[in-house]
Design a protein around this motif. Structure first.
Motif, PDB file in Angstrom:
ATOM      1  N   PHE A  40       0.854  -1.366   0.170  1.00 54.04           N
ATOM      2  CA  PHE A  40       0.053  -0.006   0.004  1.00 54.04           C
ATOM      3  C   PHE A  40       0.998   1.083   0.057  1.00 54.04           C
ATOM      4  CE2 PHE A  40      -3.543  -2.825   1.077  1.00 54.04           C
ATOM      5  CZ  PHE A  40      -4.477  -2.394   0.070  1.00 54.04           C
ATOM      6  N   SER A  41       2.279   1.019  -0.071  1.00 51.44           N
ATOM      7  CA  SER A  41       2.903   2.291  -0.286  1.00 51.44           C
ATOM      8  C   SER A  41       3.367   2.550  -1.703  1.00 51.44           C
ATOM      9  CB  SER A  41       4.309   2.369   0.736  1.00 51.44           C
ATOM     10  OG  SER A  41       4.822   1.153   0.457  1.00 51.44           O
ATOM     11  N   GLN A  42       2.685   1.754  -2.383  1.00 48.93           N
ATOM     12  CA  GLN A  42       2.730   2.131  -4.008  1.00 48.93           C
ATOM     13  C   GLN A  42       2.626   3.279  -4.500  1.00 48.93           C
ATOM     14  OE1 GLN A  42       4.031  -0.767  -5.605  1.00 48.93           O
ATOM     15  NE2 GLN A  42       3.952   0.182  -7.261  1.00 48.93           N
ATOM     16  N   PHE A  45       5.375   5.921  -3.756  1.00 54.41           N
ATOM     17  CA  PHE A  45       6.573   5.801  -4.515  1.00 54.41           C
ATOM     18  C   PHE A  45       6.480   6.906  -5.639  1.00 54.41           C
ATOM     19  CE2 PHE A  45       7.043   1.135  -3.687  1.00 54.41           C
ATOM     20  CZ  PHE A  45       7.824   1.412  -2.668  1.00 54.41           C
ATOM     21  N   ALA A  46       5.053   6.962  -6.098  1.00 57.72           N
ATOM     22  CA  ALA A  46       4.745   7.754  -7.335  1.00 57.72           C
ATOM     23  C   ALA A  46       4.990   9.585  -6.786  1.00 57.72           C
ATOM     24  CB  ALA A  46       3.320   7.800  -7.746  1.00 57.72           C
ATOM     25  N   VAL A  47       4.416   9.536  -5.499  1.00 59.05           N
ATOM     26  CA  VAL A  47       4.748  10.895  -4.970  1.00 59.05           C
ATOM     27  C   VAL A  47       6.064  11.490  -4.836  1.00 59.05           C
ATOM     28  CG1 VAL A  47       4.111  12.551  -3.043  1.00 59.05           C
ATOM     29  CG2 VAL A  47       2.394  11.023  -3.789  1.00 59.05           C
ATOM     30  N   VAL A  48       6.945  10.472  -4.005  1.00 56.22           N
ATOM     31  CA  VAL A  48       8.407  10.790  -3.924  1.00 56.22           C
ATOM     32  C   VAL A  48       9.044  10.950  -5.089  1.00 56.22           C
ATOM     33  CG1 VAL A  48      10.472   9.775  -2.782  1.00 56.22           C
ATOM     34  CG2 VAL A  48       8.245   9.621  -1.656  1.00 56.22           C
ATOM     35  N   GLY A  49       8.600  10.092  -6.355  1.00 54.12           N
ATOM     36  CA  GLY A  49       9.166  10.220  -7.454  1.00 54.12           C
ATOM     37  C   GLY A  49       9.386  11.298  -8.195  1.00 54.12           C
ATOM     38  N   ALA A  50       7.649  11.984  -7.952  1.00 57.00           N
ATOM     39  CA  ALA A  50       7.366  13.012  -8.465  1.00 57.00           C
ATOM     40  C   ALA A  50       8.358  14.390  -7.854  1.00 57.00           C
ATOM     41  CB  ALA A  50       6.180  13.539  -8.720  1.00 57.00           C
ATOM     42  N   PHE A  51       8.135  14.433  -6.661  1.00 55.29           N
ATOM     43  CA  PHE A  51       8.656  15.656  -5.864  1.00 55.29           C
ATOM     44  C   PHE A  51      10.258  15.587  -5.934  1.00 55.29           C
ATOM     45  CE2 PHE A  51       4.723  15.784  -3.303  1.00 55.29           C
ATOM     46  CZ  PHE A  51       4.488  17.389  -3.484  1.00 55.29           C
ATOM     47  N   VAL A  52      10.910  14.463  -5.930  1.00 54.49           N
ATOM     48  CA  VAL A  52      12.422  14.423  -6.240  1.00 54.49           C
ATOM     49  C   VAL A  52      12.765  14.892  -7.324  1.00 54.49           C
ATOM     50  CG1 VAL A  52      14.443  13.119  -6.325  1.00 54.49           C
ATOM     51  CG2 VAL A  52      12.753  12.874  -4.282  1.00 54.49           C
ATOM     52  N   ALA A  53      11.987  14.494  -8.491  1.00 58.49           N
ATOM     53  CA  ALA A  53      12.164  15.021  -9.890  1.00 58.49           C
ATOM     54  C   ALA A  53      11.996  16.662 -10.049  1.00 58.49           C
ATOM     55  CB  ALA A  53      11.310  14.334 -10.874  1.00 58.49           C
ATOM     56  N   ILE A  54      10.924  17.120  -9.359  1.00 56.58           N
ATOM     57  CA  ILE A  54      10.655  18.371  -9.449  1.00 56.58           C
ATOM     58  C   ILE A  54      11.806  19.102  -8.840  1.00 56.58           C
ATOM     59  CG2 ILE A  54       8.824  20.237  -8.554  1.00 56.58           C
ATOM     60  CD1 ILE A  54       6.923  18.091  -8.903  1.00 56.58           C
ATOM     61  N   THR A  55      12.144  18.899  -7.695  1.00 60.32           N
ATOM     62  CA  THR A  55      13.133  19.406  -6.702  1.00 60.32           C
ATOM     63  C   THR A  55      14.499  19.561  -7.701  1.00 60.32           C
ATOM     64  OG1 THR A  55      12.048  18.386  -4.950  1.00 60.32           O
ATOM     65  CG2 THR A  55      14.413  19.644  -4.811  1.00 60.32           C
ATOM     66  N   ALA A 116       4.349   2.184   6.478  1.00 61.04           N
ATOM     67  CA  ALA A 116       5.524   2.931   5.710  1.00 61.04           C
ATOM     68  C   ALA A 116       4.746   4.128   4.844  1.00 61.04           C
ATOM     69  CB  ALA A 116       6.247   1.807   4.582  1.00 61.04           C
ATOM     70  N   SER A 117       3.484   3.821   4.131  1.00 56.27           N
ATOM     71  CA  SER A 117       2.971   5.014   3.272  1.00 56.27           C
ATOM     72  C   SER A 117       2.684   5.893   4.126  1.00 56.27           C
ATOM     73  CB  SER A 117       1.822   4.146   2.594  1.00 56.27           C
ATOM     74  OG  SER A 117       0.645   4.566   3.289  1.00 56.27           O
ATOM     75  N   ILE A 118       2.102   5.682   5.412  1.00 57.96           N
ATOM     76  CA  ILE A 118       2.002   6.990   6.389  1.00 57.96           C
ATOM     77  C   ILE A 118       3.287   7.807   6.772  1.00 57.96           C
ATOM     78  CG2 ILE A 118       1.009   7.582   8.619  1.00 57.96           C
ATOM     79  CD1 ILE A 118      -0.989   5.306   8.503  1.00 57.96           C
ATOM     80  N   ALA A 119       4.375   7.055   6.940  1.00 59.28           N
ATOM     81  CA  ALA A 119       5.596   7.472   7.351  1.00 59.28           C
ATOM     82  C   ALA A 119       6.153   8.693   6.135  1.00 59.28           C
ATOM     83  CB  ALA A 119       6.587   6.481   7.867  1.00 59.28           C
ATOM     84  N   LEU A 120       5.941   7.727   5.157  1.00 54.90           N
ATOM     85  CA  LEU A 120       6.574   8.554   3.628  1.00 54.90           C
ATOM     86  C   LEU A 120       5.661   9.715   3.484  1.00 54.90           C
ATOM     87  CD1 LEU A 120       7.375   5.501   1.355  1.00 54.90           C
ATOM     88  CD2 LEU A 120       9.002   7.317   2.160  1.00 54.90           C
ATOM     89  N   ARG A 121       4.511   9.832   3.458  1.00 50.76           N
ATOM     90  CA  ARG A 121       3.557  10.769   3.513  1.00 50.76           C
ATOM     91  C   ARG A 121       3.865  11.835   4.479  1.00 50.76           C
ATOM     92  NH1 ARG A 121      -1.902   8.836   4.254  1.00 50.76           N
ATOM     93  NH2 ARG A 121      -1.236   7.290   2.711  1.00 50.76           N
ATOM     94  N   GLY A 122       4.091  11.432   5.599  1.00 53.98           N
ATOM     95  CA  GLY A 122       4.399  12.544   6.535  1.00 53.98           C
ATOM     96  C   GLY A 122       5.950  13.237   6.242  1.00 53.98           C
ATOM     97  N   LEU A 123       6.871  12.388   5.854  1.00 54.25           N
ATOM     98  CA  LEU A 123       8.271  12.881   5.524  1.00 54.25           C
ATOM     99  C   LEU A 123       8.192  13.942   4.288  1.00 54.25           C
ATOM    100  CD1 LEU A 123      10.562   9.854   5.609  1.00 54.25           C
ATOM    101  CD2 LEU A 123      10.490  11.628   7.344  1.00 54.25           C
ATOM    102  N   MET A 227       0.945  18.033  -8.221  1.00 55.87           N
ATOM    103  CA  MET A 227       1.390  17.044  -7.334  1.00 55.87           C
ATOM    104  C   MET A 227       1.637  17.730  -5.731  1.00 55.87           C
ATOM    105  SD  MET A 227       2.160  13.881  -6.896  1.00 55.87           S
ATOM    106  CE  MET A 227       2.525  13.085  -8.767  1.00 55.87           C
ATOM    107  N   THR A 228       0.721  16.729  -5.046  1.00 54.07           N
ATOM    108  CA  THR A 228       0.585  17.299  -3.777  1.00 54.07           C
ATOM    109  C   THR A 228       1.111  16.092  -2.801  1.00 54.07           C
ATOM    110  OG1 THR A 228      -1.710  16.510  -3.255  1.00 54.07           O
ATOM    111  CG2 THR A 228      -1.171  19.002  -3.700  1.00 54.07           C
ATOM    112  N   TYR A 229       1.590  16.447  -1.478  1.00 54.87           N
ATOM    113  CA  TYR A 229       2.044  15.247  -0.663  1.00 54.87           C
ATOM    114  C   TYR A 229       0.936  14.133  -0.284  1.00 54.87           C
ATOM    115  CZ  TYR A 229      -0.781  16.703   3.476  1.00 54.87           C
ATOM    116  OH  TYR A 229      -2.002  16.564   4.217  1.00 54.87           O
ATOM    117  N   ASP A 230      -0.055  14.465  -0.551  1.00 58.20           N
ATOM    118  CA  ASP A 230      -1.173  13.444  -0.062  1.00 58.20           C
ATOM    119  C   ASP A 230      -1.729  12.607  -1.277  1.00 58.20           C
ATOM    120  OD1 ASP A 230      -2.645  15.643  -1.034  1.00 58.20           O
ATOM    121  OD2 ASP A 230      -3.984  15.771   0.513  1.00 58.20           O
ATOM    122  N   ARG A 231      -1.243  12.905  -2.700  1.00 60.09           N
ATOM    123  CA  ARG A 231      -2.066  12.256  -3.622  1.00 60.09           C
ATOM    124  C   ARG A 231      -1.697  10.807  -3.518  1.00 60.09           C
ATOM    125  NH1 ARG A 231      -2.390  14.180  -9.583  1.00 60.09           N
ATOM    126  NH2 ARG A 231      -4.045  12.627  -9.553  1.00 60.09           N
TER     127      ARG A 231
END
Lengths: 310, 260
Positions: A40-42, A45-55, A116-123, A227-231
């Protein structure tokens, strides 16, 4: 705009959106087939990938303006950075979360992925805040027209990259030794070990592959929708619906179902009301579960399903 | 000095939870032999093979292969040392085709050996089991039971093992195919492969085996050369189907017969 043109437009947008669902659903299926876990943290992965790419690609300020980042890498490098970041997180999740719990039931392992998905969203929230971010389109220029529908260049990128990824994945599973070992591990883990296949390593590989797929999905859609943190949660749920629609274990089914889901959503939003867009996905899921799941589980209650405790 | 046996199982105990499936079992297999394990369902035959190949951890005792202790190694490493386990109920990869099953049989050496060598070995398997050749592009799950069994043995051979563990390879097969399989096992032995065979069909097994070992409730009840076992009265009544009265067999102590 005629109704026909409108329909063509909805279908094009639907296929674009559905391509993302397809990529995420493929990640679900890959992990499920090899490890018996629904990850369920699938969506994260999309959110983190997008945010790192944007950054990596743009000027961004992080941690409520306390850190300004202005890497402004060229787009391919930024995309690669996003994918690598997600892949590393996928590997870490498997090594630190799943592998130590390998003797626990799949249900417990699924709970680990929820945690893990909740933790990642928080980060992500800590680093990037609640603001929506957008990536510049991959190529500039006027949109194309197809049967009266407007096709943005980014849509072409999304569909093109999805096709390339799906074909590449197919060739990998079908024709490489490692791809076949992954399929063998999902067909029969015990016998796979007797062949010398390290199924823990195959589990790691499945997580890495899925993280990469999710990240790619998040990155290609970032120029189309903010892209937002909670998508991640919604993306994961849509991917999960596509996985179930596609028959739970079938990569081909997941891709077709993902795209179909995107088209259904887009038609529902266009013809009825955009407020019902998400509701429609879940109505579809509900109907499928009612009509098919009994038969699906009855006919195909293989070891993988039992492992998942479904 | 006497040469060490190829496989030494010393006082091995294996437990499933609180159930003791093997209780201090000892067994040796010399290079070039066929040794068969005989026993009723639940006697521990499959558990013994699973313990040797590393699928199940040993709770006590030690397994040595060519002098090297292997009982702490995981299954995926043990196959690399030259032990190939053809598991109970075939366990072919049903959603992969015949050729892919054979390729994965060679997984432990595929990178070293290279595709040409793997293709040559697949050809050899097809020569051994011609029925598989015409089905090489077929999914293994769609093969008949006999064909799946041939595939399982062929897949096991692809690892080029020095020792093969065969678990009930004849189960549920037509007599003609069983005969064929046992002929192939004898041929494998002639070409230098050592075999530890679990078989319900004790009579057929003892015909190809050099020595045998009878397991009862997780312990070795009897061991001896194949001809000694075939002639043993208690064994005949219990496992060779010459019983007309249901009585627990008197097999004598574990060391009533010793191997040569």
């Amino acid at each position: 705009m005629t109704l026909l043109e409108q329909l063509a437009q909805y279908i094009v947008s639907g296929i674009t959106l559905g391509s993302i669902y397809a990529l995420i659903a493929l990640g679900f299926v890959t992990i499920y087939n090899v490890t018996g876990i629904i990850n369920f943290s699938q969506g994260e992965f999309a959110v983190v990938g997008a945010f790192v790419a944007i950054t990596a690609a743009q000027k961004v300020s992080l941690f409520r303006g306390q850190a300004a980042v202005g890497l402004e890498w060229p787009l391919p490098a930024a995309i690669l950075a996003g994918v690598i970041a997600a892949v590393l997180i996928g590997a870490l999740l498997y090594r630190a979360g799943i592998q130590p719990a390998r003797n626990a039931s799949p249900l417990s392992q699924i709970v680990v992925t929820i945690g893990a998905s909740i933790a990642l969203r928080g980060l992500v929230l800590l680093a990037w805040g609640t603001d929506p971010y957008r990536l510049d389109p991959f190529s500039a220029g006027k949109p194309l027209r197809l049967l009266g529908a407007v096709v943005t260049r980014q849509s072409v990128w999304v569909m093109g990259l999805t096709v390339v990824t799906v074909v590449g994945l197919y060739l990998f599973f079908r024709f490489t030794l490692t791809g076949r070992a992954l399929r063998a591990s999902s067909a029969n883990p015990g016998a796979a070990r007797l062949m010398g296949i390290n199924i823990q390593r195959m589990g790691l590989l499945a997580f890495v592959l899925s993280a990469g797929l999710g990240a790619l999905g998040g990155i290609v859609i970032a120029p189309i929708t903010f892209m937002t943190y909670d998508r991640g949660l919604m993306l994961a749920l849509k991917g999960f619906v596509a996985m179930i629609l596609g028959g739970l274990t079938s990569p081909v089914g997941a891709v077709i179902a993902g795209i179909a889901l995107g088209v259904i959503e887009s038609l529902a939003a266009g013809l009825l009301s955009s407020g019902y867009k998400d509701a429609f996905s879940f109505v579809v899921l509900f109907v499928v579960l009612l009509v098919r799941l009994g038969g699906l589980l009855g006919a195909r209650r293989g070891p993988a399903l039992e492992r998942a405790g479904l | 000095m006497r040469r060490r046996p190829m496989l030494e199982v010393c006082d091995v105990t294996t437990c499933y939870g609180r159930i003791r499936a093997l209780d201090q079992v000892s067994l040796t297999v010399e290079a070039g032999e066929i040794v068969c394990l005989i026993g009723a369902n639940g006697a521990g035959k499959t558990t013994l093979l699973n313990t040797i190949s590393g699928l199940v951890p040993a709770a006590g005792g030690v397994v040595r292969f060519e002098g090297r202790p292997i009982s702490r190694l995981p299954a995926e490493q043990i196959v690399r040392l030259g032990i190939s386990h053809v598991p109970e109920r075939r366990q072919v990869f049903g959603s992969l085709d015949v050729r892919e099953n054979l390729l994965l049989g060679a997984y432990s050496r595929a990178r070293r050996a290279g595709p040409a060598a793997i293709r040559r070995d697949s050809e050899q398997v097809f020569e051994l089991f011609p029925a598989l050749r015409s089905r090489s592009r077929q999914l293994a799950g769609t093969l008949s039971g006999g064909e799946q069994q041939m595939l399982a043995v062929g897949r096991g051979l692809m690892a080029r093992p020095r020792l093969m563990l065969l678990d009930e390879p004849a189960l549920g097969l037509a007599p003609l195919i069983v005969q064929e399989l046992f002929r192939i096992f004898a041929g494998l032995r002639r070409s230098g492969t050592t075999i530890l065979l679990v078989e319900q069909n004790a009579r057929a097994a003892l015909r190809v085996a050099d020595r045998g070992c009878v397991l009862e409730n997780g312990r070795v009840a009897l061991r001896g050369t194949a001809s000694e076992l075939a002639a043993n009265d208690g064994l005949q009544r219990a496992y060779l189907g010459q019983t007309n009265h249901r009585r627990r067999p008197d097999l004598g102590g574990p060391d009533s017969l010793t191997s040569g």
